[in-house]
Design an enzyme around this catalytic site. Structure first.
Site, PDB file in Angstrom:
ATOM      1  N   GLU A  96     -19.593 -22.983  27.233  1.00  0.00           N
ATOM      2  CA  GLU A  96     -18.370 -23.760  26.993  1.00  0.00           C
ATOM      3  C   GLU A  96     -18.496 -24.624  25.738  1.00  0.00           C
ATOM      4  O   GLU A  96     -18.291 -25.835  25.745  1.00  0.00           O
ATOM      5  CB  GLU A  96     -18.027 -24.615  28.214  1.00  0.00           C
ATOM      6  CG  GLU A  96     -17.627 -23.780  29.422  1.00  0.00           C
ATOM      7  CD  GLU A  96     -17.151 -24.584  30.605  1.00  0.00           C
ATOM      8  OE1 GLU A  96     -16.354 -24.075  31.401  1.00  0.00           O
ATOM      9  OE2 GLU A  96     -17.578 -25.758  30.744  1.00  0.00           O
ATOM     10  N   GLU A 283     -16.769 -17.516  34.816  1.00  0.00           N
ATOM     11  CA  GLU A 283     -16.621 -18.607  35.784  1.00  0.00           C
ATOM     12  C   GLU A 283     -15.181 -18.629  36.281  1.00  0.00           C
ATOM     13  O   GLU A 283     -14.246 -18.517  35.481  1.00  0.00           O
ATOM     14  CB  GLU A 283     -16.940 -19.974  35.172  1.00  0.00           C
ATOM     15  CG  GLU A 283     -18.398 -20.256  34.917  1.00  0.00           C
ATOM     16  CD  GLU A 283     -18.613 -21.681  34.411  1.00  0.00           C
ATOM     17  OE1 GLU A 283     -17.848 -22.594  34.827  1.00  0.00           O
ATOM     18  OE2 GLU A 283     -19.539 -21.883  33.614  1.00  0.00           O
TER      19      GLU A 283
END
Length: 327
Positions: A96, A283
């Site tokens: 991320e 995710e």
């Protein structure tokens, strides 16, 4: 396709980050993990840096604010890719990566933006060099970026909201994706830097590295969408990592996350159209107040429905031409 996503802890391999030699005990630990994965028919998907970096790098070098840390990361990545050449084929460089910018408030100081954008640039270069080395070590390696994926919507059709929404996509999503997938900074970069008087340390060699080290695949997390507006609004979303205002067309989780499976399809189709690289959702999930029954079971049909709806939208994205890995 069975995949086990995990992260290697950088400090287990190089405890201080700038060590001359890696820690054999740490390397051996992950040998066992990967062997166990293959024993059970699981393909490891390995993130090299999942926010954690050796504490010495934080205190001595101020993390990725120091150009020298690029070489430290590349040494660490090279060590891992050589060691696990026959055990790992799928790699992600930074988890991320766009959250470096996402978590900065719009009213953050110019100094905060300067540090964040510089931090990101050094990570981009480190990632690009790791991609090149990974391909040299094993041409079969598939190396990806990892983006915190959020679908943004304008709350109204007011042109100000439309422009604000576009800026959210550019700053929060496209900025990092363009550099890692296209190998160059996007056209709107100068505007973003000018807004906060950002002047980065960027060399011609850096730009060459970015061109040569584009990722093979775009991976991302997806939990929610966010509605944004420039207007005064009393219905702000408040929750764990949840921002923006409430979308009247969506339901929300216990933690204030918009439940939006169609937002996942929108994201998949937009990103694939932009980069034309294989995508992977690494995710996704739902937080809820689960009730544990007397027998220890949890009847979370709501979570099953959450996954079913998101998987159905993934299938529609594939029908519409998206190359989605592992579906």
């Amino acid at each position: 396709w069975k995949v086990f996503r995990l992260s290697i802890n950088w400090g287990r391999i190089f405890p201080n980050g700038d060590d001359e030699e890696p820690n054999e005990a740490g390397l051996a630990f992950y040998d066992k993990v990967f062997d166990e994965c293959h024993k059970h028919g699981m393909e490891p998907l390995v993130t090299l840096c999942h926010y954690e970096i050796p504490w010495n790098i934080v205190t001595k070098y101020n993390g990725f604010s120091d150009r020298r840390v690029i070489d430290m990361f590349v040494k660490y990545a090279t060590t891992c890719m050589k060691r696990y050449k026959d055990k790992v084929k799928y790699w992600l460089t930074f988890n991320e990566i766009n959250n470096t910018i996402n978590f900065l408030p719009d009213d953050a100081s110019d100094e905060a933006y300067q540090e964040a954008y510089q931090h990101l640039h050094y990570q981009f270069v480190a990632s690009a060099r790791a991609v090149q080395i990974g391909h040299q070590i094993d041409p079969e390696n598939k190396i990806g970026c990892m983006i915190c994926g959020i679908t943004y919507y304008p709350l109204t059709s007011d042109p100000e909201d439309i422009l604000f929404n576009r800026s959210k996509w550019e700053k929060g999503i496209f900025y990092c994706g363009d550099v890692q997938c296209k190998g160059k900074y996007p056209t709107f970069t100068k505007r973003l830097w000018k807004e906060h008087n950002v002047k980065l340390d960027i060399t011609e060699q850096d730009l060459e590295e970015l061109k040569k080290g584009t990722v093979d695949m775009y991976t991302f997390s997806y939990y929610m969408s966010q509605a944004v507006t420039t207007h005064e609004n009393d219905d702000a979303v408040s929750g764990n990592m949840s921002f923006g205002v409430r979308n009247p067309y969506l339901e929300y989780s216990d933690w204030g996350w918009a439940l939006d499976p169609k937002g996942l399809r929108y994201y998949l189709e937009m990103i694939y159209d932009r980069y034309e690289k294989p995508l992977m959702v690494v995710e996704n999930g739902l937080g809820a107040y689960d009730t544990v029954e007397e027998d220890g079971s949890i009847h979370d049909n709501y979570r099953i429905e959450y996954y079913r709806a998101h998987i159905e939208e993934m299938a529609k994205a594939i029908e519409n031409g998206v190359d989605l890995i592992g579906y």
